[in-house]
Design an enzyme around this catalytic site. Structure first.
Site, PDB file in Angstrom:
ATOM      1  N   GLU A 118       4.809 -20.637 -15.261  1.00 32.19           N
ATOM      2  CA  GLU A 118       3.995 -20.273 -16.504  1.00 32.19           C
ATOM      3  C   GLU A 118       2.649 -19.804 -16.401  1.00 32.19           C
ATOM      4  OE1 GLU A 118       4.649 -23.794 -19.700  1.00 32.19           O
ATOM      5  OE2 GLU A 118       5.441 -24.518 -17.687  1.00 32.19           O
ATOM      6  N   SER A 137       8.228 -24.152 -20.578  1.00 38.86           N
ATOM      7  CA  SER A 137       8.028 -23.016 -21.495  1.00 38.86           C
ATOM      8  C   SER A 137       9.615 -22.689 -21.698  1.00 38.86           C
ATOM      9  CB  SER A 137       7.426 -21.913 -20.732  1.00 38.86           C
ATOM     10  OG  SER A 137       5.792 -22.170 -21.090  1.00 38.86           O
ATOM     11  N   ASP A 160       7.600 -32.255 -28.544  1.00 39.62           N
ATOM     12  CA  ASP A 160       8.508 -31.156 -29.180  1.00 39.62           C
ATOM     13  C   ASP A 160       9.794 -32.037 -29.731  1.00 39.62           C
ATOM     14  OD1 ASP A 160       6.932 -28.845 -28.323  1.00 39.62           O
ATOM     15  OD2 ASP A 160       8.149 -28.850 -26.464  1.00 39.62           O
ATOM     16  N   GLU A 208      10.241 -33.793 -25.559  1.00 36.40           N
ATOM     17  CA  GLU A 208       9.301 -33.908 -24.341  1.00 36.40           C
ATOM     18  C   GLU A 208       7.721 -33.803 -24.972  1.00 36.40           C
ATOM     19  OE1 GLU A 208       8.552 -29.779 -22.413  1.00 36.40           O
ATOM     20  OE2 GLU A 208      10.303 -29.964 -22.757  1.00 36.40           O
ATOM     21  N   ASN A 235       4.020 -32.402 -23.900  1.00 40.56           N
ATOM     22  CA  ASN A 235       3.345 -31.341 -23.293  1.00 40.56           C
ATOM     23  C   ASN A 235       1.815 -31.996 -23.183  1.00 40.56           C
ATOM     24  OD1 ASN A 235       5.365 -28.898 -23.216  1.00 40.56           O
ATOM     25  ND2 ASN A 235       5.341 -29.962 -25.400  1.00 40.56           N
ATOM     26  N   SER A 237       0.296 -19.758 -29.748  1.00 38.83           N
ATOM     27  CA  SER A 237       0.283 -21.250 -29.424  1.00 38.83           C
ATOM     28  C   SER A 237       0.136 -22.328 -30.713  1.00 38.83           C
ATOM     29  CB  SER A 237      -0.883 -22.004 -28.365  1.00 38.83           C
ATOM     30  OG  SER A 237      -0.329 -21.170 -27.099  1.00 38.83           O
TER      31      SER A 237
END
Length: 350
Positions: free
Chosen positions: A13, A190, A297, A310, A312, A321
């Protein structure tokens, strides 16, 4: 304040991180700070005496990218750019510059950015930084461990297993998962290395591909549904955002190529489901110990069942974003958001 915006590195990423870093650095300058953008791996090659007024120079002093490509970067090519060819992850003068800063804004994404290793090093060196600490970062980064913690706290998440490279002989039938299912790196981000498997042949190929990224993968049930994300600042949820890819699922390309997905914030959901998803995001923060800012998410199936995929710990701050869009929905500008993230992060040092 004097601020190092730390970005780049050797994660898949990397390009995303450099765009995040560039935007954050520009915003902090608008806010009146002395900010410099620094690539954690390539560093800044200069004499130590030239670092004395480094924050007054006012220019980015490290790698930049103008846009995020639709494929992840070539990490071996990045390694070849390092003049000293050192095996040390921290590039020339990186630690010296971070020690001179009032705080380091962590614009890193993926491995050695969100897995807690840099945070642990900074804690030992007395360097202040944005975001959660090393332990909560490590827990959130490992999808296998976080899934176990979610299950222990009653946080709904797709059921699955974690296997190591030495266990790659686990047969298709031994999985006891209905088709289709998902194969993904345990600590990736990602959506890089994520595969939706529909038959045994695809399973073998997905396993082989996922193990190219790391030595541990998660295999979990595939949930057909709408995709959402919820940002949380100081354990208080922001508005829910829905992500609808125009083609396929929310992979690397759809995440970062403008026009690849339709994003709606606040999401068009009932008040009940919105509240439930926000509470679930706050529960994830409490479970993993994420005390500054983060983003979770989610999937919502046809029966309105919520699944957390998950957490982040260092959400992206690129033009596409999600966290900045959620903040904007409650009247927080990008510049104000950057300031807010520094403010909440400094609280852990007071």
């Amino acid at each position: 304040m004097n601020i190092v915006v730390l970005a780049g590195g050797l994660s898949t990423e990397r390009d995303v991180s450099l765009i995040t870093g560039t935007m954050v650095c520009n915003a902090l300058k608008k806010n009146g700070h002395n900010a410099v953008l620094l690539d954690v791996f390539l560093g800044y090659e200069t004499e130590e005496k030239d670092l004395e007024d480094i924050f007054e120079k006012g220019n980015e002093i490290s790698s930049r990218v103008s846009e995020i490509q639709d494929m992840e970067p070539d990490i071996e090519q990045v390694k070849a750019m390092r003049t000293d060819q050192s095996t040390c992850f921290f590039g020339p003068n990186v630690l010296k510059m971070c020690q001179k800063a009032d705080i380091v804004f962590m614009a890193l994404h993926g491995e050695n950015g969100e897995n807690g290793k840099i945070q642990a090093a900074f804690d030992l060196l007395g360097i202040k930084y944005t975001g959660s600490g090393y332990l909560s970062s490590a827990l959130a980064m490992d999808k296998g461990i976080s899934k176990e913690l979610f299950n222990s706290k009653g946080i709904p998440t797709p059921q699955g297993i974690t296997i190591k490279k030495g266990q790659r002989s686990v047969s298709f039938k031994e999985l006891n998962l209905n088709l289709p299912f998902v194969v993904k790196p345990c600590c990736g981000g990602s959506s890089i290395g994520v595969y939706i498997v529909k038959d045994e042949e695809e399973y073998k190929k997905a396993l082989e591909a996922a193990f190219r990224y790391e030595d541990e993968v998660v295999i979990e049930e595939y949930i057909q549904g709408r995709e959402f994300s919820v940002g949380v600042i100081e354990r208080k949820a922001l508005p829910v955002i829905e992500i609808a890819p125009i083609q396929g699922f929310y992979d690397y390309k759809n995440k970062y190529q403008a026009g690849s997905a339709i994003e709606t914030c606040p999401a068009e959901l009932s008040e009940e489901i919105t509240g439930k998803m926000q509470r679930c995001a706050e529960m994830v923060c409490e479970t993993l110990g994420l005390d500054t800012y983060s983003r979770m998410d989610f999937l919502l199936d046809a029966n309105n069942n919520i699944y957390c995929l998950e957490a982040n710990t260092l959400p992206g701050m690129t033009p596409t974003s999600l966290l900045p869009q959620e903040a904007a929905a409650v009247g927080i500008s990008f510049e104000e958001l950057c300031e807010k993230l520094i403010e909440v992060s400094l609280k852990k040092y007071s």
